[in-house]
Design an enzyme around this catalytic site. Structure first.
Site, PDB file in Angstrom:
ATOM      1  N   GLY A   1       1.455   1.416  -8.147  1.00 16.46           N
ATOM      2  CA  GLY A   1       0.955   0.184  -7.564  1.00 16.46           C
ATOM      3  C   GLY A   1      -0.222   0.473  -6.656  1.00 16.46           C
ATOM      4  O   GLY A   1      -1.220  -0.248  -6.659  1.00 16.46           O
ATOM      5  N   ALA A   2      -0.110   1.562  -5.884  1.00 16.49           N
ATOM      6  CA  ALA A   2      -1.184   1.944  -4.972  1.00 16.49           C
ATOM      7  C   ALA A   2      -0.876   3.325  -4.417  1.00 16.49           C
ATOM      8  O   ALA A   2       0.222   3.857  -4.591  1.00 16.49           O
ATOM      9  CB  ALA A   2      -1.331   0.933  -3.841  1.00 16.49           C
ATOM     10  N   MET A   3      -1.869   3.905  -3.725  1.00 15.80           N
ATOM     11  CA  MET A   3      -1.711   5.224  -3.108  1.00 15.80           C
ATOM     12  C   MET A   3      -2.437   5.254  -1.778  1.00 15.80           C
ATOM     13  O   MET A   3      -3.583   4.828  -1.664  1.00 15.80           O
ATOM     14  CB  MET A   3      -2.278   6.297  -4.043  1.00 15.80           C
ATOM     15  CG  MET A   3      -2.102   7.711  -3.513  1.00 15.80           C
ATOM     16  SD  MET A   3      -0.349   8.143  -3.405  1.00 15.80           S
ATOM     17  CE  MET A   3      -0.426   9.435  -2.162  1.00 15.80           C
TER      18      MET A   3
ATOM     19  N   HIS B   1       2.096  -2.269   2.752  1.00 18.19           N
ATOM     20  CA  HIS B   1       2.838  -1.021   2.527  1.00 18.19           C
ATOM     21  C   HIS B   1       1.907   0.179   2.681  1.00 18.19           C
ATOM     22  O   HIS B   1       2.214   1.139   3.404  1.00 18.19           O
ATOM     23  CB  HIS B   1       3.451  -1.085   1.118  1.00 18.19           C
ATOM     24  CG  HIS B   1       4.126   0.170   0.655  1.00 18.19           C
ATOM     25  ND1 HIS B   1       5.468   0.222   0.344  1.00 18.19           N
ATOM     26  CD2 HIS B   1       3.651   1.420   0.410  1.00 18.19           C
ATOM     27  CE1 HIS B   1       5.779   1.433  -0.059  1.00 18.19           C
ATOM     28  NE2 HIS B   1       4.689   2.190  -0.034  1.00 18.19           N
ATOM     29  N   GLU B   2       0.761   0.133   1.992  1.00 21.02           N
ATOM     30  CA  GLU B   2      -0.167   1.265   2.053  1.00 21.02           C
ATOM     31  C   GLU B   2      -0.771   1.423   3.441  1.00 21.02           C
ATOM     32  O   GLU B   2      -1.012   2.544   3.907  1.00 21.02           O
ATOM     33  CB  GLU B   2      -1.277   1.106   1.011  1.00 21.02           C
ATOM     34  CG  GLU B   2      -0.787   0.963  -0.417  1.00 21.02           C
ATOM     35  CD  GLU B   2       0.188   2.050  -0.848  1.00 21.02           C
ATOM     36  OE1 GLU B   2       0.001   3.222  -0.443  1.00 21.02           O
ATOM     37  OE2 GLU B   2       1.142   1.738  -1.574  1.00 21.02           O
TER      38      GLU B   2
ATOM     39  N   GLU C   1       8.081   6.720   2.370  1.00 24.30           N
ATOM     40  CA  GLU C   1       8.192   5.590   1.454  1.00 24.30           C
ATOM     41  C   GLU C   1       9.177   4.518   1.922  1.00 24.30           C
ATOM     42  O   GLU C   1       8.936   3.326   1.765  1.00 24.30           O
ATOM     43  CB  GLU C   1       8.561   6.076   0.051  1.00 24.30           C
ATOM     44  CG  GLU C   1       7.493   6.937  -0.606  1.00 24.30           C
ATOM     45  CD  GLU C   1       6.139   6.250  -0.737  1.00 24.30           C
ATOM     46  OE1 GLU C   1       6.053   5.019  -0.538  1.00 24.30           O
ATOM     47  OE2 GLU C   1       5.159   6.951  -1.033  1.00 24.30           O
TER      48      GLU C   1
ATOM     49  N   GLU D   1      -0.553  12.463  -6.084  1.00 24.78           N
ATOM     50  CA  GLU D   1       0.839  12.612  -5.677  1.00 24.78           C
ATOM     51  C   GLU D   1       1.757  12.833  -6.873  1.00 24.78           C
ATOM     52  O   GLU D   1       1.663  12.090  -7.853  1.00 24.78           O
ATOM     53  CB  GLU D   1       1.283  11.354  -4.907  1.00 24.78           C
ATOM     54  CG  GLU D   1       2.599  11.545  -4.184  1.00 24.78           C
ATOM     55  CD  GLU D   1       2.945  10.339  -3.296  1.00 24.78           C
ATOM     56  OE1 GLU D   1       3.510  10.546  -2.227  1.00 24.78           O
ATOM     57  OE2 GLU D   1       2.651   9.201  -3.705  1.00 24.78           O
TER      58      GLU D   1
ATOM     59  N   ASN E   1      -4.165   7.081   0.259  1.00 24.18           N
ATOM     60  CA  ASN E   1      -5.176   8.048   0.684  1.00 24.18           C
ATOM     61  C   ASN E   1      -5.853   7.568   1.976  1.00 24.18           C
ATOM     62  O   ASN E   1      -6.416   6.470   2.006  1.00 24.18           O
ATOM     63  CB  ASN E   1      -6.240   8.204  -0.401  1.00 24.18           C
ATOM     64  CG  ASN E   1      -5.643   8.370  -1.784  1.00 24.18           C
ATOM     65  OD1 ASN E   1      -4.801   9.220  -2.001  1.00 24.18           O
ATOM     66  ND2 ASN E   1      -6.080   7.532  -2.709  1.00 24.18           N
TER      67      ASN E   1
ATOM     68  N   HIS F   1       1.406   3.308   5.708  1.00 23.92           N
ATOM     69  CA  HIS F   1       1.363   4.737   5.416  1.00 23.92           C
ATOM     70  C   HIS F   1       0.317   5.476   6.241  1.00 23.92           C
ATOM     71  O   HIS F   1       0.419   6.700   6.407  1.00 23.92           O
ATOM     72  CB  HIS F   1       1.010   4.954   3.941  1.00 23.92           C
ATOM     73  CG  HIS F   1       2.190   5.033   3.032  1.00 23.92           C
ATOM     74  ND1 HIS F   1       3.280   5.829   3.287  1.00 23.92           N
ATOM     75  CD2 HIS F   1       2.431   4.436   1.830  1.00 23.92           C
ATOM     76  CE1 HIS F   1       4.147   5.708   2.295  1.00 23.92           C
ATOM     77  NE2 HIS F   1       3.658   4.867   1.398  1.00 23.92           N
TER      78      HIS F   1
END
Length: 877
Positions: free
Chosen positions: A275-277, A309-310, A332, A129, A279, A313
Site C-alpha cells: 500500500g505504501a512505504m 499510517h506512513e 507496524e 523492505e 521512506n 512511521h
C-alpha cells in the site's frame, strides 16, 4: 544465488563486530529507457568501524566489478560469494568502495522499472523492505546498522529525481547535455531498508507546511507530490496536501517531537507491491490511490488512513527502529493504530474506528485462526520469515491490542510513554523491553504480565455470555446471573491463554420509533474463564446484549441466541454505526466458523445491506457475501443462493440513489457474481455498449473491466473485443484488466497459455502476473482440475527460480482453493487436502516461507469445506 536469506544470528554477529558510519551512493540510470539495457552502474563508498583483525561481509545482489578496502584492491573472484562480499582483516576505521552493475526489476523489489503504456515513458522507483536495498547498492543489509546516506543520481536531464534528502545540486553534463547529475543532502542516521530513489518524467506538485509548536519550535517543511505524467489529470493534489498538513500538525503535537526528516515528499508509483512505504522524506504509495475512475468515500478514507499510517512511521519505525524483524510490530502495529487515530482526530471523517473494527480487525481475525499464526512479538529467524510476517497479526492484531492497551492504561499515559520512548531512543534501535519500560513508567503499571499475555502468545479469545436462571420456572423476561465466558487456546503451544480484557457490554432495546438503541453500558475487566456481571442481574432482558460494545478489545464475539435472533431480524434498526458493524462481524464469524449456514449470512446482507449507510461496512459485507456464496455454500445449493443474491444486487443498482457510493458498490458486486452466473450478462453487455443505462451509474474504466471480466468468464467476450477495450484504456490498470479478462475465458488453450506464462515464463511484471492468475482461477472446476498435480510438482522449482515476491504470488495465487465437498465426504479427506498433506509430508526440507504459504492455503480450503459440511439449523428470520 547463495547467501540471500540472511539469518538472525548472522546479523547479530555482524552488528557485534562493526558500526556503520556513512554511505556515499552513486547510481547511473541514464540508459533506463532503453529496454535492452538490463542494469545500471552503482557505486557504494562505506565507512565503518570494526574490531581490528575481524572479518565480515557486505550484501549485494548484482555483478561486482571492483572492491577497494582501505585503499587496497581486492580480487573480485576471491571475495564475492553469491550475494555477499567478504571483507577480511579489518581495521578499527574502515572504508570500502564497491563498483558494480545492479539489475532493473519487474517484481517491485529493488529498482523497479516501468514503461507507461499510455505514452511510452520510463519510470523508476525503489522498494527495499525488508532487504532489497542490496539489489541497488552494496551495503550492510540489516536494520540495526544505521548510518547517514548521501545519494548521487545520474539520469536524463528532463526527469524528476528525488531521494530521502533534499536536492542540493543538479549539474548538466558538459559532455552529454541530455544527462544531469543530482546530488542530495546527507540524511540523518537511518536503516538501509528505508533509503530510496525516485527517477522519471514524473508530474510534481509542491507546497509547504509551516507551524509553531507549543514549545515555540518553528517548523517549515517543504512538501511535494509525484505521480506519472499520464495520471496528472486525476491527481487530486489539493486534497492530498490538505491531508498531509493536517497529519503533520496532529502528529507533531501528539508526539511532542518535531518532524525529524526535513522535507516530506509523497510519490504514487506503478506496480507497487505494498500500500505504501515509509521512506523518510520520500514516502512511496501505490498509484491505485490516484483514482482515475469513480471511487467511494471509503476508498478516499482508506487512502487517508494509509497516508496517516506512513506519517506515523516517521517516528515509529524511522526515528526509532526495531533491532531485528522479531519486533517488526514495534513499527507496524503502532503505525496501524496511529493511522486510524489520525483519521479520527485530524480529519472530517467520523467512521475511522468503525472501519477499523469492520475491516482491519477482520484481517487479523482471519490470520490469527490459521495454523501459522504467531505472537505479535514473533520469532523471525531469517529474512524469508520476515517477508512473510507483514501480515494481519503484525499490523491489525497489533493495532487492536494497542487499542486495548490504551483502554487499559489510559490515552494520556500511553502518549506520555511514547514521547519518552522517542526522546530516549531517537535514531537508535529498540526491542520490546525498551517500549515496555517507557509505558510502565508513564502509566505506573507493571506491563510485563500484560505484554506476556497479549504480545507473546498466539490465537484469539472467544467471548460469549452465559445466563444463569433466577429460579423461576417460567422465563419472565428478567435476567438472572450473567457472566462473560472466555475461551482461548494458543494454537501454537496448545495451552490455554486467558487474557485480560477491558471492555464494555452494551444493552440495546427498541425505542418508540422502532429503532434499536443503546439503553445501558457496563465497563468491566474480564479476567479468566468467567467474569460475573452482577450489574445486570435482576434487570429486564434487553433485545440485544453486545459484548465488546465500542470495540475496545480484540476478541471474537458470539451472540447469545436471543441477541442473535434480534440481529437477524432487525440489524438495520441498530442506530449506532459501531454497534451495527460489530454485529455484522459476529454474523460473519459465525458463518466462517460453520456455526451458522453461509446462506444465512447472504440472506442477512440481502435483507439489511440496502439500508447500510456506512459505505466501508457495505463494501466489506458485500465482499464477505460473495465469499460466502462461492466458497462456503455447499455446491448443491450454491446456484440458488447465488441467483437470489445476484437478483438483489441488480435490483439495488436500480434502487440505490443515483450516483451514490452504494450504487457503485452494488454494481461491482453484480459484476463479480456474474462471473459464475449468466442471468445478468445481457445487462452487463448493455452497460458496456451503451444500450442499457442506469441513472447515475458511471460506467468508467474500472467498472468496464469488471464487466468484461464477467463476460469473458462466461465465454461471452472475444480476444478482439478485449483488445479493442485495451485500445480504449491503454493504461497500466487497463493492461491489468485486459490480462485478467483474457485469462478468464473458459477455454482449455487459454488456461494453458495463462498457466505457462505465470509458472514457466518470465515476461510478466508483478502486476500483470497477479492479473493473469486472477483470470486463470476464474473458471469452472473441469478447467482447473488438470492443474492440481502440476501445481504441487512445480512448487520447489518456482521457489528456487524466482524472487520471493514473485514466487509468493504464484504459490499463493495458483493454489487450487476453489473446491467443493462431495456429499458424504469429510473435509480432511478431500482430494486436494490429501494432496496438500502428501506434499507437506514429502517436503519437510522445503523453505519455511514456502511451507507456510501451503499450510495457510490448506487451512483456508479446509475452513471452506468445513463450512460447506456444517449441518446447522438456520436461525429464525
Amino acid at each position: 544465488m547463495s547467501h540471500e536469506n540472511l539469518q538472525r544470528d548472522e546479523a547479530a554477529e555482524r552488528s557485534a563486530l562493526i558500526r556503520t558510519t556513512s554511505y556515499d551512493v552513486s547510481l547511473d540510470v541514464r540508459q533506463a529507457a532503453d529496454a535492452d539495457v538490463a542494469g545500471y552502474p552503482t557505486r557504494s563508498i562505506i565507512t565503518f568501524t570494526a574490531d581490528p583483525g575481524s572479518s565480515t561481509f557486505l550484501d549485494f545482489i548484482g555483478e561486482v566489478h571492483s572492491v577497494l578496502l582501505n585503499g587496497k584492491g581486492l580480487r573480485v573472484e576471491d571475495v564475492v560469494d553469491g550475494g555477499r562480499i567478504r571483507l577480511e582483516n579489518l581495521q578499527a576505521e574502515n572504508q570500502v568502495t564497491v563498483n558494480g552493475t545492479a539489475l532493473y526489476s519487474r517484481s517491485g523489489e529493488g529498482m523497479h522499472r516501468f514503461v507507461d503504456p499510455a505514452d511510452g515513458q520510463c519510470y523508476l522507483y525503489t522498494q527495499y523492505e525488508p532487504a532489497d536495498a542490496r539489489r541497488v547498492f552494496a551495503n550492510f543489509e540489516q536494520p540495526d546498522l544505521k548510518a547517514v546516506y548521501t545519494f548521487h543520481v545520474m539520469a536524463p536531464a528532463h526527469w524528476q529525481v528525488a531521494s530521502n534528502g533534499a536536492e542540493t545540486g543538479r549539474t548538466v553534463l558538459a559532455s552529454d547535455p541530455a544527462t544531469a547529475c543530482w546530488d542530495f543532502a546527507t540524511t540523518d542516521p537511518m536503516s538501509t531498508y528505508i533509503t530510496t530513489v525516485l527517477a522519471g518524467p514524473y508530474f510534481k506538485a509542491e507546497d509547504r507546511w509551516q507551524a509553531t509548536l507549543d514549545d515555540g519550535t518553528s517548523l517549515d517543511v517543504p512538501l511535494a507530490l509525484y505521480c506519472r505524467a499520464s495520471m496528472a489529470e486525476s491527481f487530486d493534489t489539493g486534497e492530498l496536501f490538505t491531508l498531509t498538513k493536517k497529519g503533520l500538525d496532529f502528529f507533531n503535537r501528539l508526539f511532542d517531537y518535531p518532524y525529524p526528516w526535513g522535507k516530506y515528499d509523497q510519490a504514487f508509483v506503478p506496480e507497487y507491491n505494498l500500500g505504501a512505504m515509509e521512506n523518510p522524506g520520500l514516502v512511496t504509495f501505490t498509484e491505485s490511490y490516484v483514482f482515475t475512475s469513480r471511487a467511494t468515500d471509503a476508498q478516499y478514507q482508506g487512502r487517508a488512513n494509509t497516508l496517516m499510517h506512513e506519517m506515523a512511521h516517521m517516528w515509529f519505525g524511522d526515528l526509532v527502529t526495531m533491532q531485528w524483524w522479531d519486533d517488526l510490530w514495534l513499527k507496524e502495529s503502532f503505525a496501524d493504530y496511529m493511522g486510524t487515530l489520525g483519521v479520527d482526530r485530524a480529519t472530517d471523517w467520523d467512521t475511522a474506528w468503525v472501519n477499523f473494527a469492520n475491516k482491519r480487525k477482520a484481517w487479523a481475525y482471519v490470520q490469527d485462526q490459521l495454523p501459522t499464526t504467531h505472537p505479535i512479538v514473533a520469532d523471525i529467524p531469517d529474512l524469508e520469515a520476515a517477508k512473510q510476517n507483514f501480515d494481519g497479526i503484525t499490523y491489525a492484531k497489533g493495532a487492536s491490542v494497542l487499542k486495548q492497551l490504551v483502554a487499559y492504561v489510559g490515552f494520556e499515559a500511553f502518549i506520555a510513554g511514547s514521547r519518552a520512548y522517542f526522546r530516549k531512543h531517537a535514531y537508535g534501535n529498540t526491542s520490546l523491553g525498551d517500549l515496555l519500560a517507557a509505558l510502565s513508567a508513564s502509566s505506573g503499571r507493571d506491563l510485563a504480565g500484560w505484554a506476556q499475555q497479549w504480545l507473546q502468545t498466539s490465537g484469539i479469545s472467544t467471548l460469549s455470555l452465559d445466563f444463569a436462571p433466577r429460579g423461576a420456572a417460567v422465563d419472565d423476561g428478567i435476567l438472572g446471573g450473567v457472566a462473560v465466558v472466555q475461551e482461548a487456546t494458543d494454537p501454537v503451544t496448545g495451552r490455554g491463554e486467558l487474557r485480560p480484557h477491558r471492555l464494555r457490554v452494551g444493552s440495546y432495546d427498541f425505542d418508540a420509533a422502532g429503532a434499536l438503541v443503546r439503553t445501558g453500558s457496563i465497563e468491566t475487566d474480564v479476567a479468566g474463564a468467567r467474569t460475573d456481571l452482577p450489574q445486570l442481574s435482576g434487570q429486564p432482558r434487553p433485545a440485544l446484549l453486545l459484548v465488546n460494545d465500542d470495540d475496545l478489545t480484540y476478541a471474537k464475539v458470539r451472540l447469545d441466541p436471543a441477541s442473535d435472533a434480534t440481529v437477524r431480524a432487525s440489524l438495520d434498526r441498530i442506530i449506532d454505526p459501531m454497534a451495527r458493524a460489530l454485529c455484522w462481524t459476529a454474523l460473519w464469524n459465525s458463518a466462517r466458523d460453520g456455526e451458522s449456514p453461509a446462506a444465512s449470512y447472504v440472506d442477512a446482507v440481502a435483507a439489511f445491506g440496502p439500508a447500510e449507510t456506512g459505505i466501508g461496512v457495505l463494501l466489506n459485507i458485500l465482499d464477505n457475501a460473495t465469499t460466502a456464496v462461492e466458497r462456503y455454500t455447499p455446491a448443491a445449493g450454491r446456484a440458488a443462493v447465488r441467483s437470489s443474491f445476484l437478483a438483489t444486487a441488480a435490483a439495488e443498482v436500480d434502487r440505490a440513489r443515483p450516483g451514490s457510493d452504494q450504487q457503485l458498490a452494488w454494481a461491482r458486486t453484480l459484476a463479480t457474481l456474474s462471473r459464475h452466473d449468466d442471468a445478468m450478462l445481457s445487462l452487463l453487455r448493455g452497460l458496456l455498449d451503451g444500450t442499457a443505462t442506469v441513472p447515475g451509474l458511471a460506467v468508467d474504466a474500472e467498472l468496464r473491466w469488471h464487466l468484461w471480466h464477467a463476460l469473458a468468464a462466461n465465454g461471452q467476450a472475444t480476444a478482439e473485443e478485449l483488445d479493442a477495450e485495451l485500445a480504449r484504456d491503454n493504461t497500466a490498470s487497463g493492461r491489468a484488466g485486459h490480462a485478467t479478462a483474457l485469462a478468464a475465458r473458459p477455454e482449455p488453450e487459454v488456461k494453458a497459455a495463462a498457466w505457462n506464462a505465470a509458472v514457466h515464463g518470465n515476461k510478466l511484471s508483478n502486476q500483470l502476473l497477479s492479473a493473469t492468475i486472477s483470470g486463470f482461477t476464474t473458471a469452472p472446476a473441469h478447467l482447473l482440475d488438470p492443474y492440481v498435480d502440476p501445481y504441487f510438482e512445480c512448487l520447489r522449482g518456482v521457489w528456487e527460480g524466482r524472487s520471493i515476491e514473485i514466487a509468493s504470488r504464484i504459490v499463493r495465487g495458483l493454489y487450487p482453493l476453489a473446491q467443493d465437498l462431495p456429499e458424504g465426504t469429510q473435509p480432511a479427506d478431500h482430494p486436494v487436502v490429501r494432496r496438500t498433506d502428501a506434499w507437506l509430508e514429502a517436503n519437510t526440507d522445503a523453505p519455511r516461507a514456502l511451507r507456510r504459504i501451503i499450510v495457510e492455503q490448506r487451512s483456508h480450503l479446509l475452513r471452506a469445506l468445513t463450512a460447506q459440511a456444517a449441518v446447522v439449523s438456520s436461525p429464525a428470520h
